[in-house]
Motif scaffolding. Structure first.
Motif, PDB file in Angstrom:
ATOM      1  N   GLU A 140       0.803  -1.225   0.000  1.00 56.07           N
ATOM      2  CA  GLU A 140       0.000   0.000   0.000  1.00 56.07           C
ATOM      3  C   GLU A 140       0.837   1.275   0.000  1.00 56.07           C
ATOM      4  OE1 GLU A 140      -2.408  -0.629   3.422  1.00 56.07           O
ATOM      5  OE2 GLU A 140      -3.266  -2.472   2.575  1.00 56.07           O
ATOM      6  N   GLN A 141       2.034   1.254   0.567  1.00 53.91           N
ATOM      7  CA  GLN A 141       2.817   2.486   0.674  1.00 53.91           C
ATOM      8  C   GLN A 141       3.988   2.544  -0.306  1.00 53.91           C
ATOM      9  OE1 GLN A 141       3.924   3.503   4.715  1.00 53.91           O
ATOM     10  NE2 GLN A 141       2.039   2.651   5.552  1.00 53.91           N
ATOM     11  N   TYR A 142       4.400   1.405  -0.841  1.00 56.53           N
ATOM     12  CA  TYR A 142       5.588   1.376  -1.693  1.00 56.53           C
ATOM     13  C   TYR A 142       5.263   0.858  -3.097  1.00 56.53           C
ATOM     14  CZ  TYR A 142       8.083   1.988   2.729  1.00 56.53           C
ATOM     15  OH  TYR A 142       8.526   2.465   3.928  1.00 56.53           O
ATOM     16  N   TYR A 143       4.869  -0.400  -3.173  1.00 55.90           N
ATOM     17  CA  TYR A 143       4.754  -1.082  -4.460  1.00 55.90           C
ATOM     18  C   TYR A 143       3.622  -0.524  -5.326  1.00 55.90           C
ATOM     19  CZ  TYR A 143       3.723  -4.979  -7.674  1.00 55.90           C
ATOM     20  OH  TYR A 143       3.459  -5.742  -8.770  1.00 55.90           O
ATOM     21  N   TRP A 144       2.390  -0.551  -4.819  1.00 50.78           N
ATOM     22  CA  TRP A 144       1.229  -0.133  -5.615  1.00 50.78           C
ATOM     23  C   TRP A 144       1.339   1.318  -6.082  1.00 50.78           C
ATOM     24  CZ3 TRP A 144      -2.786   3.404  -4.987  1.00 50.78           C
ATOM     25  CH2 TRP A 144      -3.855   3.262  -5.869  1.00 50.78           C
ATOM     26  N   PRO A 145       1.620   2.289  -5.200  1.00 47.60           N
ATOM     27  CA  PRO A 145       1.710   3.677  -5.694  1.00 47.60           C
ATOM     28  C   PRO A 145       2.865   3.896  -6.676  1.00 47.60           C
ATOM     29  CG  PRO A 145       2.312   3.553  -3.359  1.00 47.60           C
ATOM     30  CD  PRO A 145       1.744   2.233  -3.719  1.00 47.60           C
ATOM     31  N   SER A 146       3.972   3.185  -6.505  1.00 48.17           N
ATOM     32  CA  SER A 146       5.104   3.361  -7.415  1.00 48.17           C
ATOM     33  C   SER A 146       4.806   2.816  -8.802  1.00 48.17           C
ATOM     34  CB  SER A 146       6.356   2.682  -6.846  1.00 48.17           C
ATOM     35  OG  SER A 146       6.748   3.281  -5.630  1.00 48.17           O
ATOM     36  N   MET A 147       4.200   1.631  -8.877  1.00 54.36           N
ATOM     37  CA  MET A 147       3.898   1.043 -10.171  1.00 54.36           C
ATOM     38  C   MET A 147       2.846   1.864 -10.918  1.00 54.36           C
ATOM     39  SD  MET A 147       6.003  -1.387 -10.516  1.00 54.36           S
ATOM     40  CE  MET A 147       7.085  -0.281  -9.573  1.00 54.36           C
ATOM     41  N   LEU A 148       1.799   2.266 -10.222  1.00 53.25           N
ATOM     42  CA  LEU A 148       0.753   3.062 -10.881  1.00 53.25           C
ATOM     43  C   LEU A 148       1.284   4.435 -11.263  1.00 53.25           C
ATOM     44  CD1 LEU A 148      -2.358   2.378 -11.369  1.00 53.25           C
ATOM     45  CD2 LEU A 148      -1.037   0.726 -10.057  1.00 53.25           C
ATOM     46  N   GLY A 149       2.068   5.034 -10.374  1.00 54.83           N
ATOM     47  CA  GLY A 149       2.591   6.362 -10.660  1.00 54.83           C
ATOM     48  C   GLY A 149       3.624   6.364 -11.771  1.00 54.83           C
ATOM     49  N   GLN A 150       4.406   5.305 -11.870  1.00 53.89           N
ATOM     50  CA  GLN A 150       5.487   5.251 -12.849  1.00 53.89           C
ATOM     51  C   GLN A 150       5.014   4.766 -14.211  1.00 53.89           C
ATOM     52  OE1 GLN A 150       8.173   6.531 -11.705  1.00 53.89           O
ATOM     53  NE2 GLN A 150       9.650   6.219 -13.353  1.00 53.89           N
ATOM     54  N   THR A 197      16.549 -13.761  -7.278  1.00 58.29           N
ATOM     55  CA  THR A 197      15.582 -13.234  -8.238  1.00 58.29           C
ATOM     56  C   THR A 197      14.885 -12.008  -7.681  1.00 58.29           C
ATOM     57  OG1 THR A 197      15.206 -15.455  -9.126  1.00 58.29           O
ATOM     58  CG2 THR A 197      13.553 -13.781  -9.627  1.00 58.29           C
ATOM     59  N   PHE A 198      14.986 -10.908  -8.407  1.00 55.99           N
ATOM     60  CA  PHE A 198      14.248  -9.696  -8.075  1.00 55.99           C
ATOM     61  C   PHE A 198      12.813  -9.867  -8.572  1.00 55.99           C
ATOM     62  CE2 PHE A 198      12.900  -5.956 -10.669  1.00 55.99           C
ATOM     63  CZ  PHE A 198      12.261  -5.263  -9.657  1.00 55.99           C
ATOM     64  N   LEU A 199      11.848  -9.594  -7.686  1.00 56.76           N
ATOM     65  CA  LEU A 199      10.446  -9.805  -8.020  1.00 56.76           C
ATOM     66  C   LEU A 199       9.654  -8.505  -8.152  1.00 56.76           C
ATOM     67  CD1 LEU A 199       9.831 -12.829  -5.618  1.00 56.76           C
ATOM     68  CD2 LEU A 199      10.152 -12.929  -8.099  1.00 56.76           C
ATOM     69  N   ARG A 200       9.671  -7.672  -7.114  1.00 57.22           N
ATOM     70  CA  ARG A 200       8.885  -6.440  -7.095  1.00 57.22           C
ATOM     71  C   ARG A 200       9.641  -5.373  -6.313  1.00 57.22           C
ATOM     72  NH1 ARG A 200       6.985  -8.848 -10.575  1.00 57.22           N
ATOM     73  NH2 ARG A 200       4.930  -9.782 -10.782  1.00 57.22           N
ATOM     74  N   LEU A 201       9.363  -4.108  -6.635  1.00 60.27           N
ATOM     75  CA  LEU A 201       9.985  -3.031  -5.867  1.00 60.27           C
ATOM     76  C   LEU A 201       9.029  -1.842  -5.774  1.00 60.27           C
ATOM     77  CD1 LEU A 201      11.004  -0.441  -7.770  1.00 60.27           C
ATOM     78  CD2 LEU A 201      12.814  -1.991  -8.363  1.00 60.27           C
ATOM     79  N   GLY A 202       9.360  -0.932  -4.872  1.00 60.30           N
ATOM     80  CA  GLY A 202       8.603   0.301  -4.737  1.00 60.30           C
ATOM     81  C   GLY A 202       9.333   1.254  -3.814  1.00 60.30           C
ATOM     82  N   TRP A 203       9.029   2.539  -3.926  1.00 54.25           N
ATOM     83  CA  TRP A 203       9.605   3.518  -3.008  1.00 54.25           C
ATOM     84  C   TRP A 203       8.476   4.285  -2.334  1.00 54.25           C
ATOM     85  CZ3 TRP A 203      10.105   3.226  -8.201  1.00 54.25           C
ATOM     86  CH2 TRP A 203       9.587   4.263  -8.990  1.00 54.25           C
ATOM     87  N   LEU A 204       8.748   4.850  -1.204  1.00 56.26           N
ATOM     88  CA  LEU A 204       7.735   5.368  -0.294  1.00 56.26           C
ATOM     89  C   LEU A 204       6.836   6.393  -0.983  1.00 56.26           C
ATOM     90  CD1 LEU A 204       6.660   5.300   2.599  1.00 56.26           C
ATOM     91  CD2 LEU A 204       8.332   7.073   3.191  1.00 56.26           C
ATOM     92  N   ASN A 205       5.553   6.024  -1.099  1.00 56.29           N
ATOM     93  CA  ASN A 205       4.512   6.904  -1.642  1.00 56.29           C
ATOM     94  C   ASN A 205       4.827   7.451  -3.039  1.00 56.29           C
ATOM     95  OD1 ASN A 205       2.975   6.680   0.769  1.00 56.29           O
ATOM     96  ND2 ASN A 205       4.231   8.269   1.728  1.00 56.29           N
ATOM     97  N   HIS A 206       5.640   6.723  -3.782  1.00 57.18           N
ATOM     98  CA  HIS A 206       6.045   7.162  -5.130  1.00 57.18           C
ATOM     99  C   HIS A 206       6.573   8.598  -5.109  1.00 57.18           C
ATOM    100  CE1 HIS A 206       5.216   8.451  -9.461  1.00 57.18           C
ATOM    101  NE2 HIS A 206       6.135   7.514  -9.537  1.00 57.18           N
ATOM    102  N   ASP A 207       7.298   8.938  -4.070  1.00 60.36           N
ATOM    103  CA  ASP A 207       7.836  10.286  -3.927  1.00 60.36           C
ATOM    104  C   ASP A 207       9.128  10.389  -4.739  1.00 60.36           C
ATOM    105  OD1 ASP A 207       8.947  12.714  -3.096  1.00 60.36           O
ATOM    106  OD2 ASP A 207       8.075  12.552  -1.094  1.00 60.36           O
ATOM    107  N   GLU A 208       9.128  11.263  -5.758  1.00 58.37           N
ATOM    108  CA  GLU A 208      10.264  11.363  -6.664  1.00 58.37           C
ATOM    109  C   GLU A 208      11.525  11.891  -5.993  1.00 58.37           C
ATOM    110  OE1 GLU A 208      10.648  10.301  -9.883  1.00 58.37           O
ATOM    111  OE2 GLU A 208       8.745   9.321  -9.474  1.00 58.37           O
ATOM    112  N   GLN A 209      11.377  12.553  -4.847  1.00 59.43           N
ATOM    113  CA  GLN A 209      12.578  13.052  -4.177  1.00 59.43           C
ATOM    114  C   GLN A 209      13.506  11.911  -3.771  1.00 59.43           C
ATOM    115  OE1 GLN A 209      12.640  14.414  -0.146  1.00 59.43           O
ATOM    116  NE2 GLN A 209      10.515  13.784   0.251  1.00 59.43           N
ATOM    117  N   TYR A 210      12.911  10.750  -3.449  1.00 55.91           N
ATOM    118  CA  TYR A 210      13.748   9.616  -3.057  1.00 55.91           C
ATOM    119  C   TYR A 210      14.518   9.051  -4.251  1.00 55.91           C
ATOM    120  CZ  TYR A 210      10.861   9.919   1.118  1.00 55.91           C
ATOM    121  OH  TYR A 210      10.207  10.369   2.247  1.00 55.91           O
TER     122      TYR A 210
END
Length: 378
Positions: A140-150, A197-210
């Motif tokens: 909810e905080q990393y993976y989903w917002p990053s994939m949808l946002g990116q 094997t890398f499977l999934r990734l995300g960064w906090l709230n899809h914040d581009e500053q990170y």
């Protein structure tokens, strides 16, 4: 109903003023990524469905007016197969690790080493977690917002239940990048025999500053270190869009990622191309397609020569044939089994054993570069 739609519905995707567009036969998911790459005007794109009686006549008709027809998740007669280019939906990339981390680091390009230096300067740390209770936070905080946002509508988001099953039943783990006690980014990974094997990734709230602060580079660097710690011999980087200008492909290649076994993990699409159409020619000029040739070999259709695509030479070793787009239709033709006949007058095959520059031969791609001796702190 799904089979009926695949066989008796086709789709057209056009820009807002309908100056350019392409057709999709079969699954409407076949529009990705061509909706973004083929249409010059991205505002107000229209996707319409049309009923038809079936058969292949509509395919050639659509190609005449639009220049591109994507055939997705449908079986084709042999005659039409020979007129199309087979393109993987995604290609697998992986890294073969040397014996030591020092040797791996020495073989990286300067851009990757600069990224590592930035990560060290930022004083990031990493943690390993197999806590199934953290799956919900990751999703909810990393993976989903990053994939949808990116990636927007092109994103595939693995369901949370599948991620839970990987952690609970397959011993998958999270590699977490932290700063001052806060997790800024995380990767889901899994050991399979000698592969990490890398499977999934995300960064906090899809914040581009990170991202600007280098957390994705830190993720990859700590992923590699974890693989060495687990005594893995290779790192599998997962599915990647199958054209050479893609940013994700270039990023993975920078870390040593190379084209892996050409297995149909993600399926294929077939493209009927007509370079005489201005929109199609512009598309082929801007996009270097990875395609499948005879015997499941990989080939490239590009307007660039091998040394002009800004990819490491090791990345090109899995490619068997390279075809360069001509400036215009030529009376000369490339009689190649790997190409559909309608492309024979538009492409010229160039050698891959040499880095060819326009009318100039440069050193071989296979020539090794001596590693730079580097001393550094982990």
């Amino acid at each position: 109903m799904r089979q009926f739609r695949l066989k008796h519905t086709y789709w057209t995707c056009t820009d807002s003023v309908e100056n350019a567009g392409f057709g999709v036969i079969g699954s409407p998911q076949g529009r990705h990524p061509y909706k973004r790459l083929y249409l010059e005007n991205q505002e107000g794109v229209k996707m319409r469905s049309h009923l038809y009686k079936g058969g292949i006549d509509i395919v050639r008709k659509l190609a005449q007016g639009r220049g591109l027809v994507v055939l997705s998740e449908i079986d084709l007669p042999l005659a039409l197969e020979k007129e199309t280019v087979q393109v993987p939906a995604f290609v697998d990339l992986g890294i073969t690790l040397p014996h030591t981390l020092d040797a791996y680091y020495a073989g990286l390009p300067h851009s990757a080493r600069d990224d590592i230096r930035r990560a060290r300067k930022a004083n990031y740390s990493y943690e390993i977690s197999s806590d199934v209770n953290w799956v919900g936070i990751f999703f909810e905080q990393y993976y989903w917002p990053s994939m949808l946002g990116q990636h927007g509508e092109e994103a595939y988001v693995m369901p949370k239940t599948e991620i839970e099953a990987l952690v609970r039943e397959k011993q998958a783990e999270f590699v977490k990048i932290c700063s001052e006690g806060v997790c800024l980014a995380a990767m889901l990974c899994q050991v399979e025999e000698k592969s990490f094997t890398f499977l999934r990734l995300g960064w906090l709230n899809h914040d581009e500053q990170y991202v600007k602060r280098g957390v994705l580079s830190a993720l990859y660097w700590f992923l590699i270190q974890r693989a060495f710690h687990l005594q893995c011999s290779q790192v599998l980087l997962g599915g990647t869009p199958s054209y050479l200008e893609n940013g994700v492909l270039k990023f993975k290649a920078k870390w040593g990622g190379c084209l892996w076994e050409n297995k149909p993990t993600y399926g294929f699409r077939r493209l009927l191309l007509d370079p005489a159409n201005p929109a199609c020619y512009r598309f082929l000029k801007n996009v270097s397609l990875l395609a499948v040739g005879p015997g499941d070999s990989l080939l490239v259709l590009s307007s660039k020569l091998p040394n002009e695509v800004a990819l490491p030479s090791r990345f090109l070793t899995a490619i068997k044939s390279w075809y360069v787009l001509r400036p215009s239709l030529s009376i000369q033709f490339q009689d190649e089994e790997a190409l559909p006949s309608r492309l024979h007058h538009w492409y010229e095959k160039v050698p891959l054993t040499k880095t060819v520059c326009r009318n100039l031969k440069l050193p071989s791609l296979a020539e090794e570069v001596l590693p730079i001796k580097t001393t550094y702190l982990r």
